[in-house]
Design a protein around this motif. Structure first.
Motif, mmCIF file in Angstrom:
data_model
loop_
_atom_site.group_PDB
_atom_site.id
_atom_site.type_symbol
_atom_site.label_atom_id
_atom_site.label_comp_id
_atom_site.label_asym_id
_atom_site.label_seq_id
_atom_site.Cartn_x
_atom_site.Cartn_y
_atom_site.Cartn_z
ATOM 1 N N PHE A 9 -10.896 18.359 -50.001
ATOM 2 C CA PHE A 9 -11.151 17.858 -48.657
ATOM 3 C C PHE A 9 -11.392 16.346 -48.716
ATOM 4 C CE2 PHE A 9 -14.010 17.452 -44.868
ATOM 5 C CZ PHE A 9 -13.016 17.712 -43.938
ATOM 6 N N ARG A 10 -12.173 15.948 -49.758
ATOM 7 C CA ARG A 10 -12.473 14.529 -49.928
ATOM 8 C C ARG A 10 -11.188 13.733 -50.079
ATOM 9 N NH1 ARG A 10 -17.244 12.487 -51.853
ATOM 10 N NH2 ARG A 10 -17.909 14.467 -52.716
ATOM 11 N N LYS A 11 -10.258 14.292 -50.893
ATOM 12 C CA LYS A 11 -9.014 13.598 -51.186
ATOM 13 C C LYS A 11 -8.094 13.514 -49.947
ATOM 14 C CE LYS A 11 -5.697 15.292 -53.990
ATOM 15 N NZ LYS A 11 -4.565 15.779 -54.016
ATOM 16 N N ASP A 12 -7.976 14.634 -49.208
ATOM 17 C CA ASP A 12 -6.986 14.707 -48.130
ATOM 18 C C ASP A 12 -7.496 14.197 -46.793
ATOM 19 O OD1 ASP A 12 -5.308 15.757 -49.927
ATOM 20 O OD2 ASP A 12 -5.472 17.839 -49.259
ATOM 21 N N SER A 13 -8.791 14.282 -46.551
ATOM 22 C CA SER A 13 -9.256 14.042 -45.185
ATOM 23 C C SER A 13 -9.561 12.583 -44.896
ATOM 24 C CB SER A 13 -10.499 14.881 -44.903
ATOM 25 O OG SER A 13 -11.578 14.376 -45.676
ATOM 26 N N GLY A 14 -9.921 11.820 -45.953
ATOM 27 C CA GLY A 14 -10.303 10.443 -45.696
ATOM 28 C C GLY A 14 -11.748 10.296 -45.257
ATOM 29 N N PHE A 15 -12.485 11.433 -45.319
ATOM 30 C CA PHE A 15 -13.909 11.370 -44.942
ATOM 31 C C PHE A 15 -14.785 11.164 -46.190
ATOM 32 C CE2 PHE A 15 -12.436 13.913 -41.207
ATOM 33 C CZ PHE A 15 -12.815 12.989 -40.241
ATOM 34 N N GLY A 16 -14.194 10.684 -47.280
ATOM 35 C CA GLY A 16 -14.890 10.561 -48.563
ATOM 36 C C GLY A 16 -16.284 9.952 -48.451
ATOM 37 N N VAL A 17 -16.371 8.818 -47.766
ATOM 38 C CA VAL A 17 -17.656 8.097 -47.679
ATOM 39 C C VAL A 17 -18.683 8.925 -46.930
ATOM 40 C CG1 VAL A 17 -18.748 5.974 -46.928
ATOM 41 C CG2 VAL A 17 -16.367 5.950 -47.688
ATOM 42 N N ALA A 18 -18.216 9.542 -45.845
ATOM 43 C CA ALA A 18 -19.116 10.351 -45.040
ATOM 44 C C ALA A 18 -19.647 11.526 -45.864
ATOM 45 C CB ALA A 18 -18.401 10.867 -43.805
ATOM 46 N N LEU A 19 -18.760 12.102 -46.662
ATOM 47 C CA LEU A 19 -19.155 13.263 -47.456
ATOM 48 C C LEU A 19 -20.200 12.877 -48.512
ATOM 49 C CD1 LEU A 19 -15.693 15.043 -47.922
ATOM 50 C CD2 LEU A 19 -17.629 15.824 -46.538
ATOM 51 N N ASP A 20 -20.040 11.625 -49.008
ATOM 52 C CA ASP A 20 -21.016 11.171 -50.015
ATOM 53 C C ASP A 20 -22.428 11.177 -49.460
ATOM 54 O OD1 ASP A 20 -19.141 10.896 -51.937
ATOM 55 O OD2 ASP A 20 -18.752 8.757 -51.543
ATOM 56 N N ALA A 21 -22.524 11.017 -48.169
ATOM 57 C CA ALA A 21 -23.835 10.961 -47.533
ATOM 58 C C ALA A 21 -24.507 12.329 -47.521
ATOM 59 C CB ALA A 21 -23.706 10.439 -46.111
ATOM 60 N N LEU A 22 -23.722 13.389 -47.680
ATOM 61 C CA LEU A 22 -24.299 14.741 -47.663
ATOM 62 C C LEU A 22 -24.990 15.016 -48.980
ATOM 63 C CD1 LEU A 22 -21.284 16.706 -46.095
ATOM 64 C CD2 LEU A 22 -23.449 16.157 -44.980
ATOM 65 N N GLN A 23 -26.092 15.726 -48.877
ATOM 66 C CA GLN A 23 -26.798 16.033 -50.114
ATOM 67 C C GLN A 23 -26.259 17.301 -50.741
ATOM 68 O OE1 GLN A 23 -30.890 15.980 -48.849
ATOM 69 N NE2 GLN A 23 -30.954 13.745 -48.944
ATOM 70 N N ASP A 24 -25.994 18.284 -49.892
ATOM 71 C CA ASP A 24 -25.474 19.537 -50.430
ATOM 72 C C ASP A 24 -24.012 19.688 -50.034
ATOM 73 O OD1 ASP A 24 -27.981 20.279 -51.357
ATOM 74 O OD2 ASP A 24 -28.535 21.000 -49.333
ATOM 75 N N ASN A 25 -23.309 20.537 -50.779
ATOM 76 C CA ASN A 25 -21.928 20.888 -50.415
ATOM 77 C C ASN A 25 -22.014 21.886 -49.270
ATOM 78 O OD1 ASN A 25 -19.353 21.750 -50.210
ATOM 79 N ND2 ASN A 25 -19.060 22.189 -52.400
ATOM 80 N N PRO A 26 -21.517 21.534 -48.071
ATOM 81 C CA PRO A 26 -21.610 22.455 -46.938
ATOM 82 C C PRO A 26 -20.568 23.561 -47.000
ATOM 83 C CG PRO A 26 -20.460 20.470 -46.273
ATOM 84 C CD PRO A 26 -20.805 20.285 -47.738
ATOM 85 N N LEU A 27 -19.623 23.465 -47.928
ATOM 86 C CA LEU A 27 -18.512 24.429 -47.926
ATOM 87 C C LEU A 27 -18.869 25.681 -48.724
ATOM 88 C CD1 LEU A 27 -15.568 21.941 -48.528
ATOM 89 C CD2 LEU A 27 -16.328 22.935 -46.356
ATOM 90 N N PRO A 28 -18.392 26.846 -48.268
ATOM 91 C CA PRO A 28 -18.605 28.080 -49.035
ATOM 92 C C PRO A 28 -17.477 28.287 -50.051
ATOM 93 C CG PRO A 28 -17.584 28.597 -46.956
ATOM 94 C CD PRO A 28 -17.653 27.093 -47.025
ATOM 95 N N HIS A 29 -17.690 29.259 -50.938
ATOM 96 C CA HIS A 29 -16.574 29.710 -51.776
ATOM 97 C C HIS A 29 -15.625 30.524 -50.888
ATOM 98 C CE1 HIS A 29 -18.874 28.382 -55.168
ATOM 99 N NE2 HIS A 29 -19.858 29.281 -54.955
ATOM 100 N N VAL A 30 -14.349 30.427 -51.215
ATOM 101 C CA VAL A 30 -13.358 31.165 -50.420
ATOM 102 C C VAL A 30 -12.440 31.932 -51.363
ATOM 103 C CG1 VAL A 30 -11.449 30.981 -48.769
ATOM 104 C CG2 VAL A 30 -13.376 29.402 -48.628
ATOM 105 N N ILE A 31 -12.158 33.184 -51.028
ATOM 106 C CA ILE A 31 -11.154 33.941 -51.786
ATOM 107 C C ILE A 31 -9.884 33.991 -50.928
ATOM 108 C CG2 ILE A 31 -10.586 36.085 -52.977
ATOM 109 C CD1 ILE A 31 -13.580 36.752 -52.963
ATOM 110 N N ALA A 32 -8.801 33.413 -51.466
ATOM 111 C CA ALA A 32 -7.520 33.470 -50.756
ATOM 112 C C ALA A 32 -6.807 34.741 -51.181
ATOM 113 C CB ALA A 32 -6.682 32.250 -51.076
#
Lengths: 306, 232
Positions: free
Chosen positions: A108-131
């Motif tokens: 997400f960091r690579k594709d979205s361009g929200f890298g800097v914003a994501l750095d501001a987060l303390q925890d990873n908000p994303l869950p594990h996903v099984i495709a």
């Protein structure tokens, strides 16, 4: 007896040939009628080809119907791996792949361009996903029950089908097919009317001939025969012309369609109507032509008596 | 062969063309119908060829009561009655051969049979060798004879002709009459409607005179009852 049968056959052959001769002798009228009939046949044929080609093209994607099982935030990565192999072991599943929260974040960091914003987060908000990719033989109902089964797991937050757009697309195709049936019916009636009117004029033109034929003992069937053949000739030639029109149109579309398909990574090739479909088209054309002239002769011939 | 009993014919426009006509034509007989225009000659011929049905009375031709013949049997009936018109009604876009062959074609005769009989019919009317010509390439007399060839090619037992000599000069008219007499000699029953009284008298054949829709020269022919057979 065989002499009678062969003379009967010769009579039909003669009617077949002479009706063709009549058409050739007035080429302009024949061609105008043919063009109208051919267009009326070409429209449904073109629509049919379009629907079929679209189905073939999207057939490539139906294998891509999958689902994503979003796990709850508190599920550990080890537990997620365990669940993934459990899913993979099911007979109605052909593949299951774990996308961990970290992998997802990195992507997400690579594709979205929200890298800097994501750095501001303390925890990873994303869950594990099984495709999950269902077995290729799975029916829509099977896919749905798999979805319900996975949703019921306590570790699973939510299961999302990736195929919603395919469903919608298939619904659109369904509508198109219905449009095709309606258009084909209406245009078929149009073809019958065109042939009927053409034959009516032909009957009026040959009034003297019909009168004399009846006078010397020609039956209604005999008088009718050349007109029925004329209608069938029209149908046959209109069918051929319609096929040529559609084949020509597809040729013109082939280039753009190929670049569209390759943009979607598909090796789809625009297919022209098959020989079987051509045969069916000719059969339909001949039947409609026969029917149109049958109606015209039924209405007008008995009015002409010597 | 041909029998009219108390025949009346009223056309849809109300005109009564025939009233109380009794007429008997024996097999192998040749009869002239005479009378002024509008006397009913054409109507008699139309009733014989089943181009019209009688309003009252009975018309019997070749043993068939035309008033009761169902429509599907009309074609077979017409094949047994040859018709010659004054305007000959040939198909001008077809060669002579095709015109003469038409009655055989509609009867599903074999190609060999058609070829043989068309030539025989053309030979009878003296037009052998002109099969490939179009009707308009022929003289009026020849066109008339093509019409006769077409009427006799199917060997009908009854032949009717409406003013067959109307457009012909006296010499051609006499030839035409001789042609009919030759056909009559081989057994064809013939009814000819004509204005040409000279020709009729010359022939010495039976003459049936129509006047105002009734037969005027045969005693008893127009009387309602009792029925008396027309006299030779």
């Amino acid at each position: 007896m065989s002499g009678r049968i062969s003379s009967w056959g010769a009579r039909h052959l003669q009617a077949l040939v002479s009706s063709a001769g009549h058409l050739v002798r007035s080429p302009l009228a024949t061609i105008l009628t043919l063009i109208v009939m051919a267009l009326a046949l070409a429209l449904p044929l073109g629509l049919l080809t379009l629907v079929q080609n679209t189905r073939t093209a999207t057939g490539d994607f139906s294998g891509a119907i999958g689902m994503s099982a979003f796990l709850k935030q508190d599920v550990t990565e080890a537990k997620a791996r365990q669940l993934t192999s459990a899913v993979r072991g099911r007979s109605d599943v052909s593949a299951a792949q774990l996308i961990t929260a970290d992998q997802a974040l990195a992507e997400f960091r690579k594709d979205s361009g929200f890298g800097v914003a994501l750095d501001a987060l303390q925890d990873n908000p994303l869950p594990h996903v099984i495709a999950v990719t269902p077995a290729s033989a799975a029916t829509p109902a099977g896919v749905e029950s798999l979805q319900r089964y996975l949703s019921a797991w306590p570790e699973v937050e939510n299961v999302q089908l990736d195929s919603d757009w395919v469903t919608r697309f298939n619904a659109i195709l369904g509508v198109l097919r219905r449009v095709l049936v309606v258009a084909a019916t209406l245009l078929g009636i149009g073809v019958v009317a065109i042939v009927g009117n053409t034959i009516r004029l032909e009957i009026l033109n040959r009034r003297a001939e019909i009168e004399v034929t009846k006078l010397v003992g020609g039956t209604n069937a005999f008088v009718r025969r050349p007109f029925l053949y004329t209608g069938m000739w029209y149908g046959l030639m209109a069918g051929l012309t319609a096929w040529l029109i559609v084949a020509g149109a597809l040729r013109a579309l082939a280039g753009p369609a190929a670049s569209l398909a390759s943009a979607y990574g598909s090796r789809f090739v625009l297919a022209i109507p098959s020989l079987g479909e051509l045969g069916l088209l000719l059969l339909v054309g001949i039947s409609l032509g026969w029917f149109g002239s049958w109606i015209a002769t039924a209405v007008h011939l008995h009015r002409i008596e010597p | 062969m041909i029998n009219f009993e108390q025949v009346a014919k009223r056309y849809p426009n109300g005109r009564e063309a025939l009233s109380g006509v009794n007429l008997r034509v024996a097999p192998g007989e040749m009869v002239f119908l005479t009378g002024r225009s509008g006397a009913g000659k054409s109507t008699v011929l139309k009733l014989i060829a089943l181009l019209e049905r009688p309003t009252r009375g009975q018309v019997t031709v070749n043993g068939e009561n035309t008033g009761q013949l169902p429509a599907r049997r009309i074609p077979a009936f017409r094949r047994r009655v040859g018709v010659v018109f004054q305007d000959h009604r040939l198909l001008t876009d077809r060669p002579v051969f095709d015109n003469v062959a038409l009655p055989l074609i509609v009867a599903d005769s074999s190609l060999k049979e058609i070829d043989r009989r068309v030539r025989a019919a053309l030979d009878q009317v003296g037009l052998l060798g002109k099969e490939r010509l179009l009707p308009l390439e022929l003289s009026v007399g020849e066109q008339q004879r093509v019409g006769i060839a077409r009427a006799i090619v199917g060997r009908p037992p009854v032949l009717i002709a409406d003013e067959p000599t109307g457009n012909l000069d006296p010499q051609l008219a006499t030839e035409m009459l001789n042609l009919f007499r030759r056909l009559n000699e081989v057994g064809v029953t013939i009814v000819v409607a004509t204005h040409d009284l000279h020709l009729v008298r010359e022939s010495g054949l039976r003459e049936v005179q129509l006047d105002g829709g009734q037969i005027s020269n045969e005693p008893g022919a127009a009387a309602p009852l009792p029925h008396i057979e027309a006299r030779r």
